[in-house]
Design a protein around this motif. Structure first.
Motif, PDB file in Angstrom:
ATOM      1  N   PRO B 104      31.641  41.658  45.632  1.00 19.98           N
ATOM      2  CA  PRO B 104      30.538  41.360  46.552  1.00 19.98           C
ATOM      3  C   PRO B 104      29.180  41.783  45.988  1.00 19.98           C
ATOM      4  O   PRO B 104      28.174  41.111  46.240  1.00 19.98           O
ATOM      5  CB  PRO B 104      30.859  42.185  47.810  1.00 19.98           C
ATOM      6  CG  PRO B 104      32.235  42.666  47.653  1.00 19.98           C
ATOM      7  CD  PRO B 104      32.628  42.569  46.226  1.00 19.98           C
ATOM      8  N   ARG B 151      36.844  46.858  48.814  1.00 23.26           N
ATOM      9  CA  ARG B 151      36.097  45.636  48.536  1.00 23.26           C
ATOM     10  C   ARG B 151      35.363  45.158  49.786  1.00 23.26           C
ATOM     11  O   ARG B 151      34.264  44.603  49.696  1.00 23.26           O
ATOM     12  CB  ARG B 151      37.092  44.565  48.062  1.00 23.26           C
ATOM     13  CG  ARG B 151      36.458  43.277  47.631  1.00 23.26           C
ATOM     14  CD  ARG B 151      37.499  42.307  47.123  1.00 23.26           C
ATOM     15  NE  ARG B 151      38.446  41.956  48.181  1.00 23.26           N
ATOM     16  CZ  ARG B 151      39.440  41.100  48.027  1.00 23.26           C
ATOM     17  NH1 ARG B 151      39.662  40.541  46.854  1.00 23.26           N
ATOM     18  NH2 ARG B 151      40.267  40.821  49.022  1.00 23.26           N
ATOM     19  N   ALA B 152      35.970  45.398  50.945  1.00 22.23           N
ATOM     20  CA  ALA B 152      35.358  44.906  52.181  1.00 22.23           C
ATOM     21  C   ALA B 152      34.197  45.779  52.643  1.00 22.23           C
ATOM     22  O   ALA B 152      33.353  45.328  53.404  1.00 22.23           O
ATOM     23  CB  ALA B 152      36.411  44.816  53.282  1.00 22.23           C
ATOM     24  N   PHE B 155      29.806  46.549  50.160  1.00 28.65           N
ATOM     25  CA  PHE B 155      28.458  45.988  50.346  1.00 28.65           C
ATOM     26  C   PHE B 155      27.878  46.418  51.690  1.00 28.65           C
ATOM     27  O   PHE B 155      26.913  45.841  52.174  1.00 28.65           O
ATOM     28  CB  PHE B 155      28.459  44.472  50.164  1.00 28.65           C
ATOM     29  CG  PHE B 155      29.303  43.689  51.139  1.00 28.65           C
ATOM     30  CD1 PHE B 155      30.686  43.710  51.057  1.00 28.65           C
ATOM     31  CD2 PHE B 155      28.719  42.924  52.138  1.00 28.65           C
ATOM     32  CE1 PHE B 155      31.462  42.988  51.945  1.00 28.65           C
ATOM     33  CE2 PHE B 155      29.488  42.197  53.038  1.00 28.65           C
ATOM     34  CZ  PHE B 155      30.869  42.241  52.935  1.00 28.65           C
TER      35      PHE B 155
END
Lengths: 295, 383, 300
Positions: B104, B151-152, B155
């Motif tokens: 991301p 990963r989620a 950002f």
């Protein structure tokens, strides 16, 4: 001819019995209690069929090195004269280049088209998708001869006969179904959630496809491209109608030559084609195996 | 990682149909800023559809969806700035762990060194320090889950969506990850919407639970309220184990088989318009009445005959057939004295339910039916 | 809830949905256009042409001629004969081979499959040429046969039906073996074990368990081979030596030598019709086969 199958079967059973210490023949070959001895007939038959499949093609290779006008096996004297003849005949060389160019261009046209169509059909989930799919695989169902005369007839009006553009378009249409089927299968076994997750992480649909989806269906895409190349390179009938002197493909020239007489030059060309095929097959095997190991 | 400014979510009148089937039927739901809200429901209830609407992968037929003050219903997924964790992790197998987590940031054009530092920090947050250069296929299920989570959140999305993220893990690891997810939520503080069909998971993790069935929001409450005061028979049966007995309202007072029931003030949920109600009996709330109890008068009483008993290790369950034919379960802790005091099969007993734990559920008598079957299917998850 | 509240954003969302589906669907447009322009339109045009007789008048002459003229009937008979015989040869050769390969350990099976894949990928023309070399009057088979004293005079193997059948069987065999092998690999050998445990002898275990389970794969292979044979051109043209005239070859001659598109198109249309008929019949039969298979399985 008689000794060959026995040799093959013997070599195979010999290798296996080495592993299974002698009594191999008396062991059950399957779960149904048939011993290997009881199945030797099957092994012999299978070996014969495999010989039927492989040997006649491969026998062309030594014969292509024959020094005489007649094809003999084994050749009495060896020479490269038919290879020289192939390389020094401008018609053969032109035809080879036309074939390669047409096949490469076909790959470049049909692979993106098939990939786009496969993706569109897969994600749009429209009822019409089924019918579009049937439309896109019609080139596989219509007899090639009908396509050939149809294309020839249409090209006469479109002035596309004997042009590279015409040849590539026709070959692209012929190669599309296989390419589409292979890539669609690849998409089906791909986890679409990956593309979704990429989109939720900030990638646009196009970007998610290019960066995440495409790398993962790349084996299907490469396979599809390879098939497209082979379809184009191997195609005779359409080329027979829509191309002529200067634009003849190699297979078309070979076909025309075969109808007249058995030119040993064709043995040389055949050998080259066989070697390329074998190399591609072996490369695909190795490539596929390392790819499997990696993922 | 730093604490994240959370955003509230306002869902209004969201409807999604597939042909004649309503996957979502006019759902209204307010998710508070920074809360951990669970969408709980059986499979096919519409909970995942609602999550996909939040993420932008499913376009509803109608409705409004606001993150904070911004209407996002027509916004494509990649502009919503929402972190998402899928059930099957959906990690990118052709990238290593660091590239997965940094994905991301790379999309947002962040400088390489910066990405590296933030990936390290995210790895630390999910306790995977030093895993950056691993390949995905080298990870265990739990590690994959952590990578998907990292990963989620890397950002710093102000909203995090999770679709049954723990269902692929085995029981022990699942329970461990529940606690860890909860801890992470407390640390980072983003608004989290979590989908599960596991009622125990929902009760363990959530600030509030939204129970969903047939595309409708049935009840939205905190876990205790959901468990103690289910809004309808479906919730009572879906969450925990219960038997529902028909109750008549006579002169505004609830009665069971003609006897008035004692109900704690404020706990009665029946409104005057319904002609009847249901009494919820949960196995762990029932006791064998002993008249020596000091507060015996505070209990509602039910007579019945003892059937079989099942020993479950930490508990044992006795099945009692009440006078009106309903079979109820009584759960007792496996202590020596309670085991010794267990009534023998065939004997008549009186069960007691304390008035403070007596809950009435609005609903018709007919809706009660025989709930034993539902209770059976839920037994695996009961608290 | 009011009706107005139910419809928040409904029109805009519907528009978005339609736009997105259209955008995705338009990804199929270039490929569809290619097929429409290169395949569908020209073939449709040919169909139109086939409806006009030599005088340019609309009629079914091109079709009625096919049934009246003996030479055309013979061509169709030859086509079916060659296709049928080739398919039969492929079944005879392909079934034992697939059966053998399916029971080999994985590594050996991969090696054995090379024997199927190598010819499969080799240029059709190369293989046809190879057979011409092997089968011709002074070819290898005759040379060796006579040296070994198996026969006196050279056998007529090429430039006739024999050569055509041998060459076509060779070219078609992989098309039969590959789906059949796939079907056989999918058969759970526990069934065979169970049958053996129940006292079935190997032959009856094969007949009652393995054979029925492998039939769908065999059937798929047969259909592929038969349909491909119907439209075959190159191999019979080279190995048939002008003695085996199939529909495709007649079409080629009509266009190449006589520029007779009307008759050629009519022949092509009939060939296409026959191909589709076979595919359609196979589709129906396959379902029938499934029903029969189910009944059989219920009463072992």
């Amino acid at each position: 001819m008689n000794t060959a199958p026995r040799y093959m079967a013997g070599r195979m059973s010999g290798r296996i019995s080495g592993r299974f210490s002698g009594s191999w023949l008396s062991r059950p070959a399957s779960d149904t209690q048939v011993t290997h001895r009881g199945r030797l007939w099957l092994y012999a038959l299978a070996a014969l069929i495999m010989i039927f499949l492989v040997v006649p093609t491969l026998i062309v290779i030594p014969m292509s090195f024959s020094g005489s006008q007649y094809l003999e096996f084994p050749p009495r004297d060896w020479s490269m004269r038919w290879y020289d003849n192939y390389l020094q005949t401008s018609e053969w060389m032109t035809a080879t280049w036309v074939s390669i160019k047409a096949a490469v261009l076909t790959v470049l046209v049909v692979t993106p088209l098939a990939t786009m169509a496969a993706y569109g059909l897969y994600v749009s989930q429209l009822k019409a998708a089924r019918y579009v799919f049937i439309l896109l695989i019609t080139p596989m169902m219509v007899p090639v001869i009908l396509i050939a005369i149809g294309v020839f007839f249409a090209y006469t009006r479109l002035r596309l006969n004997n042009t590279m553009l015409g040849l590539v378009l026709a070959h692209s249409a012929l190669a599309l179904p296989l390419c589409l089927i292979v890539i669609s299968a690849g998409l089906k076994s791909y986890d679409m959630n990956q593309e979704r997750v990429a989109r939720s992480l900030g990638a646009s649909r196009l970007r998610a496809f290019m960066v995440i989806t495409l790398p993962q269906i790349r084996f299907s895409v490469i396979t599809g491209a390879l098939l497209a190349f082979i379809v184009s390179f191997d195609e005779v009938i359409v080329a027979l109608f829509i191309t002529g002197s200067g634009m003849s493909t190699i297979t078309r020239s070979m076909f025309l030559a075969l109808r007249d007489q058995i030119d040993p030059t064709i043995a040389a060309i055949s050998t080259i084609l066989i070697l390329i095929t074998t190399a591609a097959l072996v490369a695909a095997q190795i490539f596929g195996r390392t790819a499997q190991k990696k993922s | 990682m730093q604490r994240i400014d959370a955003l509230p979510i306002h869902i209004r009148a969201v409807t999604k149909t597939y042909g004649a089937v309503y996957a979502l039927d006019g759902v209204d739901l307010e998710v508070r800023s920074g809360e951990f809200l669970t969408l709980l429901g059986p499979s096919g209830s519409g909970k995942t559809t609602l999550l996909m609407v939040l993420a932008g992968f499913t376009r509803p037929d109608a409705g409004s969806l606001k993150f904070g003050d911004a209407e996002v219903i027509r916004m494509p997924p990649h502009r919503r700035e929402v972190g998402m964790v899928f059930q099957n992790y959906a990690l990118f197998p052709h990238l290593d762990v660091a590239a997965n987590i940094g994905f991301p940031l790379k999309l947002r054009g962040i400088d390489k060194n910066d990405i590296h530092a933030r990936v390290e920090s995210a790895l630390a947050t999910v306790q995977l320090q030093g895993f950056g250069d691993r390949r995905i296929h080298q990870l265990s299920g739990g590690q994959k889950q952590r990578v998907a989570l990292a990963r989620a959140i890397i950002f710093e999305p102000r909203i995090l969506l999770m679709d049954e993220p723990l269902s692929a893990l085995d029981k022990k690891l699942r329970e461990h990850m529940q606690i860890e997810l909860r801890r992470l939520h407390e640390q980072l503080g983003m608004t989290t919407v979590y989908v599960t069909h596991d009622q125990r998971e929902a009760l363990t993790m959530s600030d509030r639970i939204a129970v969903i069935n047939h595309g409708r929001l049935i009840q939205l409450d905190d876990p205790r309220a959901i468990y103690d005061h289910p809004a309808d028979p479906f919730v009572a049966n879906f969450i925990g184990e219960s038997v529902l007995l028909p109750v008549e309202i006579i002169d505004g007072k609830p009665c069971y088989r003609g006897r008035p029931l004692q109900v704690a003030a404020g706990h009665a949920r029946d409104d005057k318009t319904t002609p009847g109600a249901l009494l919820m009996l949960r196995p762990e709330r029932l006791v064998f009445m002993d008249d020596a109890r000091a507060d015996a008068a505070a209990y509602n009483r039910f007579d019945g005959v003892v059937g079989h008993a099942v020993y479950q290790g930490e508990n044992f369950v006795t099945y009692i057939t009440l006078d009106d034919g309903h079979e109820v379960a009584v759960r007792s802790v496996s202590r020596k004295q309670s085991l010794a005091a267990a009534p023998p099969p065939g004997s008549t007993v009186t069960l007691g339910l304390h008035r403070d734990e007596t809950a009435l559920i609005p609903g018709h008598t007919a809706a009660a039916g025989n709930n034993n079957n539902d209770a059976e299917t839920n037994r695996g998850h009961k608290p | 809830m009011t009706a107005a509240a139910m419809d928040i954003n409904a029109a805009a969302l519907r528009r978005d949905e339609r736009r997105e589906k259209l955008a995705l669907f338009s990804l199929c447009a270039p490929a569809s256009l290619l097929v429409l322009v290169i395949i569908v339109a020209p073939v449709g045009w040919l169909f139109w042409l086939s409806l006009f007789n030599d005088a340019g008048v609309m009629s079914l002459d091109n079709y009625t001629r096919m049934f009246e003229s003996k030479s055309y009937t013979r061509i169709f008979i030859t086509t079916f004969q060659v296709s049928f015989l080739t398919t039969a040869l492929c079944v005879l050769l392909g079934y034992p081979l697939a059966y053998f390969l399916a029971q080999l350990p994985r590594r050996w099976a991969a090696l054995g499959m090379l024997a199927v894949l190598l010819p499969f990928w080799t240029s059709l023309l190369v293989r046809t040429y190879a057979w011409l070399v092997v089968l011709q009057r002074k070819g290898l088979v005759n040379q060796w046969g006579m040296e070994l004293g198996l026969w006196e005079a050279p056998l007529r193997l090429a430039h006739n039906l024999n050569g055509t059948l041998i060459g076509m069987a060779h070219i078609m065999l992989p098309f039969l073996v590959l789906p059949l092998y796939g079907a056989m690999k999918a058969i759970d050998f526990d069934y065979m074990k169970a049958a053996a445990n129940l006292g079935a002898n190997p032959v009856s275990a094969f007949r009652h368990v393995f054979l029925p389970l492998s039939l769908p794969g065999l059937f798929a292979g047969i259909i592929i081979v038969f349909v491909l044979c119907l439209g075959f051109f190159v191999t019979p043209a080279v190995l048939g030596g002008g003695k085996v005239i199939m529909v495709s070859m007649k079409i080629e001659t009509l266009v190449d030598l006589f520029f007779n598109f009307g008759t050629a198109s009519a022949l092509g249309v009939v060939l296409l019709g026959l191909t589709l008929l076979v595919l359609f019949a196979a589709h129906k039969l396959l379902q029938l086969d499934r029903v029969l298979g189910g009944g059989h399985g219920g009463n072992p």
